[in-house]
Design an enzyme around this catalytic site. Structure first.
Site, mmCIF file in Angstrom:
data_model
loop_
_atom_site.group_PDB
_atom_site.id
_atom_site.type_symbol
_atom_site.label_atom_id
_atom_site.label_comp_id
_atom_site.label_asym_id
_atom_site.label_seq_id
_atom_site.Cartn_x
_atom_site.Cartn_y
_atom_site.Cartn_z
ATOM 1 N N CYS A 70 7.914 -1.011 2.829
ATOM 2 C CA CYS A 70 6.541 -1.498 2.877
ATOM 3 C C CYS A 70 6.039 -1.347 4.309
ATOM 4 O O CYS A 70 6.656 -1.884 5.238
ATOM 5 C CB CYS A 70 6.550 -2.970 2.459
ATOM 6 S SG CYS A 70 4.981 -3.801 2.743
ATOM 7 N N CYS A 179 0.616 3.248 3.057
ATOM 8 C CA CYS A 179 1.052 2.118 2.226
ATOM 9 C C CYS A 179 1.873 2.750 1.121
ATOM 10 O O CYS A 179 1.475 3.774 0.547
ATOM 11 C CB CYS A 179 -0.162 1.386 1.640
ATOM 12 S SG CYS A 179 0.242 0.246 0.294
HETATM 13 N N1 DGL Z 1 3.254 -1.366 -0.325
HETATM 14 C C1 DGL Z 1 3.034 -2.132 0.824
HETATM 15 C C2 DGL Z 1 2.738 -1.314 2.061
HETATM 16 O O1 DGL Z 1 3.315 -0.257 2.203
HETATM 17 C C3 DGL Z 1 2.259 -3.425 0.682
HETATM 18 C C4 DGL Z 1 0.992 -3.411 -0.063
HETATM 19 C C5 DGL Z 1 0.465 -4.827 -0.225
HETATM 20 O O2 DGL Z 1 1.164 -5.639 -0.844
HETATM 21 O O3 DGL Z 1 -0.607 -5.118 0.308
HETATM 22 O O4 DGL Z 1 1.977 -1.694 2.917
#
Ligand code: DGL
Length: 220
Positions: A70, A179
């Site tokens: 993430c 993301c």
């Molecule tokens: N998938 C995550 C990222 O790469 C988080 C997205 C979220 O929960 O806002 O930032």
């Protein structure tokens, strides 16, 4: 080797798949923390609290390596988590800004959650890698990860977050998917940027995990 991987939901599976492609034999544990999704609008201290609980769980299952799949959690928490859990090895995914600048692209768009865009780490990545003549634009995309997580109103949310840049969409030659949820809708995003190369941090993170695993085996 036991490798724990987590994200605020299904986004991190894009990173998990990249790791498994080059390290198919390891033992994986994945936590999709969808009850706390989105991470992208949480404060740094909220994120540290949430991610510490997940790390405790992965540690309890015997993970030696923790992959923060993430961008939001990595850019905000990886340094604190490394200090808090010195017995574990952490690898995180970051917006692929370095990769994008190295392609020689002239106009780069970085799409990410507000939490990633506002993090100090993103500013560092940008200042460290931007080359002369390159233009890098940071675009916070509130609600997009959540829409993808819930498979809800994805197209409408995408059009909404891209509104600001659509007039010049043809001019971008590179778009960073900052993301881990966004590669899940890469085709939809590509349609708005027909001339752009789309990059994400999945393969780079996988390579880092591979190097770490090989080193740990060597030293055993
Ligand atoms: N998938 C995550 C990222 O790469 C988080 C997205 C979220 O929960 O806002 O930032």
């Amino acid at each position: 080797m036991k490798i724990g991987v987590f994200d605020s939901g299904k986004g991190g599976t894009t990173v998990l798949e990249a790791i498994k492609r080059i390290l198919p034999e390891e033992e994986y544990y994945y936590i999709a923390d969808s009850k706390n999704c989105p991470y992208g609008n949480k404060t740094k201290s909220e994120l540290l609290q949430i991610t510490s609980e997940i790390v405790d769980e992965l540690k309890g299952w015997g993970a030696e390596i923790v992959v923060i799949a993430c961008n939001t959690a990595t850019t905000n928490c990886i340094e604190d988590l490394r200090k808090k859990y010195p017995e574990l090895r952490f690898v995180g995914v970051e917006p692929a800004i370095k990769l994008a600048t190295n392609t020689g692209a002239r106009k780069i768009l970085v799409m990410a959650t507000p939490g990633t865009i506002e993090s100090e780490r993103t500013v560092v990545l940008l200042n460290r890698n931007k080359k002369s003549g390159q233009e890098i634009e940071l675009l916070p995309c509130p609600g997009l990860a959540e829409a993808i997580e819930n498979s809800d109103d994805i197209q409408k949310t995408l059009e909404n977050v891209l509104k600001k840049v659509l007039a010049q969409a043809n001019k971008y030659d590179c778009v960073v998917l900052g993301c881990t949820h966004y590669p899940l809708i890469k085709d939809k995003i590509q349609r708005f940027f027909p001339n752009a190369l789309m990059l994400d941090g999945g393969d780079g993170t996988a390579m880092q995990v591979k190097r770490l695993v090989e080193n740990l085996w060597k030293n055993e």
